[in-house]
Design an enzyme around this catalytic site. Structure first.
Site, PDB file in Angstrom:
ATOM      1  N   HIS A  34      -2.605 -11.152  -7.487  1.00 29.45           N
ATOM      2  CA  HIS A  34      -2.358 -10.258  -6.358  1.00 29.45           C
ATOM      3  C   HIS A  34      -3.413  -9.159  -6.400  1.00 29.45           C
ATOM      4  CE1 HIS A  34       0.341  -8.352  -3.374  1.00 29.45           C
ATOM      5  NE2 HIS A  34       0.046  -7.221  -3.967  1.00 29.45           N
ATOM      6  N   HIS A  67      -3.745  -8.376  -0.634  1.00 34.53           N
ATOM      7  CA  HIS A  67      -2.780  -7.513   0.070  1.00 34.53           C
ATOM      8  C   HIS A  67      -3.557  -6.378   0.713  1.00 34.53           C
ATOM      9  CE1 HIS A  67       0.835  -4.500  -0.517  1.00 34.53           C
ATOM     10  NE2 HIS A  67       0.545  -4.705   0.758  1.00 34.53           N
ATOM     11  N   GLY A 143       0.565   2.072  -2.388  1.00 37.90           N
ATOM     12  CA  GLY A 143      -0.509   3.005  -2.743  1.00 37.90           C
ATOM     13  C   GLY A 143      -0.790   3.042  -4.239  1.00 37.90           C
ATOM     14  N   PHE A 144       0.260   2.771  -5.039  1.00 37.03           N
ATOM     15  CA  PHE A 144       0.051   2.907  -6.487  1.00 37.03           C
ATOM     16  C   PHE A 144       0.887   1.884  -7.270  1.00 37.03           C
ATOM     17  CE2 PHE A 144      -2.342   6.750  -6.055  1.00 37.03           C
ATOM     18  CZ  PHE A 144      -1.856   7.325  -4.884  1.00 37.03           C
ATOM     19  N   GLY A 145       0.388   1.509  -8.443  1.00 34.27           N
ATOM     20  CA  GLY A 145       1.194   0.707  -9.355  1.00 34.27           C
ATOM     21  C   GLY A 145       2.078   1.638 -10.175  1.00 34.27           C
ATOM     22  N   GLY A 146       2.986   1.059 -10.956  1.00 34.12           N
ATOM     23  CA  GLY A 146       3.788   1.849 -11.889  1.00 34.12           C
ATOM     24  C   GLY A 146       4.902   2.669 -11.264  1.00 34.12           C
ATOM     25  N   ASP A 176       7.085  -7.073  -3.946  1.00 33.26           N
ATOM     26  CA  ASP A 176       5.976  -6.316  -4.535  1.00 33.26           C
ATOM     27  C   ASP A 176       6.345  -4.853  -4.763  1.00 33.26           C
ATOM     28  OD1 ASP A 176       2.585  -5.601  -3.275  1.00 33.26           O
ATOM     29  OD2 ASP A 176       3.496  -5.361  -5.259  1.00 33.26           O
ATOM     30  N   GLY A 177       6.381  -4.499  -6.086  1.00 33.99           N
ATOM     31  CA  GLY A 177       6.536  -3.066  -6.380  1.00 33.99           C
ATOM     32  C   GLY A 177       7.649  -2.789  -7.362  1.00 33.99           C
ATOM     33  N   GLY A 178       7.264  -2.379  -8.579  1.00 39.12           N
ATOM     34  CA  GLY A 178       8.270  -1.957  -9.558  1.00 39.12           C
ATOM     35  C   GLY A 178       9.073  -3.077 -10.178  1.00 39.12           C
ATOM     36  N   GLY A 198       2.578  -5.728 -11.735  1.00 39.29           N
ATOM     37  CA  GLY A 198       1.320  -5.094 -12.134  1.00 39.29           C
ATOM     38  C   GLY A 198       1.449  -4.484 -13.524  1.00 39.29           C
TER      39      GLY A 198
HETATM   40  C1  DX5 Z   1       1.384  -1.052  -4.488  1.00 36.88           C
HETATM   41  C2  DX5 Z   1       0.828  -2.450  -4.623  1.00 36.88           C
HETATM   42  C3  DX5 Z   1       1.539  -3.264  -5.669  1.00 36.88           C
HETATM   43  C4  DX5 Z   1       1.426  -2.687  -7.082  1.00 36.88           C
HETATM   44  C5  DX5 Z   1       2.413  -3.361  -7.995  1.00 36.88           C
HETATM   45  O1  DX5 Z   1       0.887  -0.469  -3.324  1.00 36.88           O
HETATM   46  O2  DX5 Z   1       0.936  -3.138  -3.395  1.00 36.88           O
HETATM   47  O3  DX5 Z   1       1.040  -4.605  -5.653  1.00 36.88           O
HETATM   48  O4  DX5 Z   1       0.116  -2.893  -7.568  1.00 36.88           O
HETATM   49  O5  DX5 Z   1       2.326  -2.745  -9.255  1.00 36.88           O
HETATM   50  P1  DX5 Z   1       3.665  -2.524 -10.129  1.00 36.88           P
HETATM   51  O6  DX5 Z   1       4.177  -3.906 -10.471  1.00 36.88           O
HETATM   52  O7  DX5 Z   1       3.197  -1.772 -11.337  1.00 36.88           O
HETATM   53  O8  DX5 Z   1       4.635  -1.767  -9.266  1.00 36.88           O
HETATM   54 ZN    ZN Z   2       0.447  -5.242  -3.477  1.00 33.86          ZN
END
Ligand code: DX5
Ligand code: ZN
Length: 220
Positions: A34, A67, A143-146, A176-178, A198
């Site tokens: 991804h 994405h 916008g962000f991982g984690g 997708d997300g968390g 992620g």
């Molecule tokens: C957030 C991204 C996600 C993110 C997922 O905007 O679209 O794909 O990278 O990362 P985690 O799994 O750490 O939430």
């Molecule tokens: Zn994503």
């Protein structure tokens, strides 16, 4: 039940060791990668573009799941197709003529996906869901991982599952997300086919162990 796919999100990679991280994740059992594209306008972050997708294409044969968290994605889909994307997913909030953009993606033999921010209602997919190969449900604000998984999105995943099943078409549901080992089973029970992960993978000390842990949990 189809095999659930794990899609590591490379946003959480160490970009100074990107090739090593991706190869390790592939060896660990990643089904697809991804790739989060952000323009600093649609989301408050800037990441990578087609150039880096082209480099990633050279180091893995796994499908690249791009994405697009960018305004006016129609301007860039051809660049991402040329770079080697296998799936291109657009935010419904970013493209006034999404039907046309989806047609362009599919005309090149690439899978087209649609996604929506947590607050955007599923009804926005009503007239395009039959045209796509994938629906991506965001369970964080993009916008962000984690970030923390938004439990309130469970119902939205279930509704998206029903919407897809009613079409009787082969459309994958990606979330997708968390997503972590602790909530992966619940997300699958809500109807997910593909789990984007992620930080849970790339911030773990052993990718193989982590992916196997998630697979064991969801298959129990
Ligand atoms: C957030 C991204 C996600 C993110 C997922 O905007 O679209 O794909 O990278 O990362 P985690 O799994 O750490 O939430
Ligand atoms: Zn994503």
């Amino acid at each position: 039940m189809n095999r659930i796919k794990i899609a590591p999100s490379i946003l959480s990679c160490n970009f100074l060791r990107l090739e090593e991280d991706i190869k390790k994740a592939e060896d660990a059992g990643a089904d697809l990668f991804h790739i989060d594209i952000m323009d600093g306008h649609f989301v408050p972050n800037i990441t990578i573009g087609p150039m880096l997708v082209e480099q990633v294409r050279k180091i893995t044969s796994k499908p690249l799941d791009v994405h697009l968290m960018i305004e006016n994605p129609h301007k860039f889909v051809e660049d991402f197709i040329k770079a080697g994307a296998d799936i291109i997913t657009l935010h419904v909030e970013t493209d006034r003529h999404i039907f046309r953009t989806i047609e362009i993606i599919k005309s090149k033999g690439i899978k087209a996906g649609v996604t929506l921010n947590p607050s955007t209602p599923l009804i926005t997919l009503e007239h395009i869901i039959h045209e796509v190969d994938l629906v991506l449900i965001m369970t964080v604000n993009p916008g962000f991982g984690g970030q923390r998984y938004m439990d309130v999105m469970d119902e939205k995943i279930k509704k998206a599952r029903n919407m897809i099943d009613k079409t009787k078409k082969d459309i994958e549901l990606e979330v997708d997300g968390g997503i972590k080992a602790t909530n992966a089973k619940k997300v699958v029970q809500c109807g997910a086919d593909i789990l984007v992960m992620g930080t849970e993978i790339f911030h773990s000390t052993d990718y193989k162990k982590k992916i196997q842990e998630v697979r064991n949990i969801i298959s129990d």
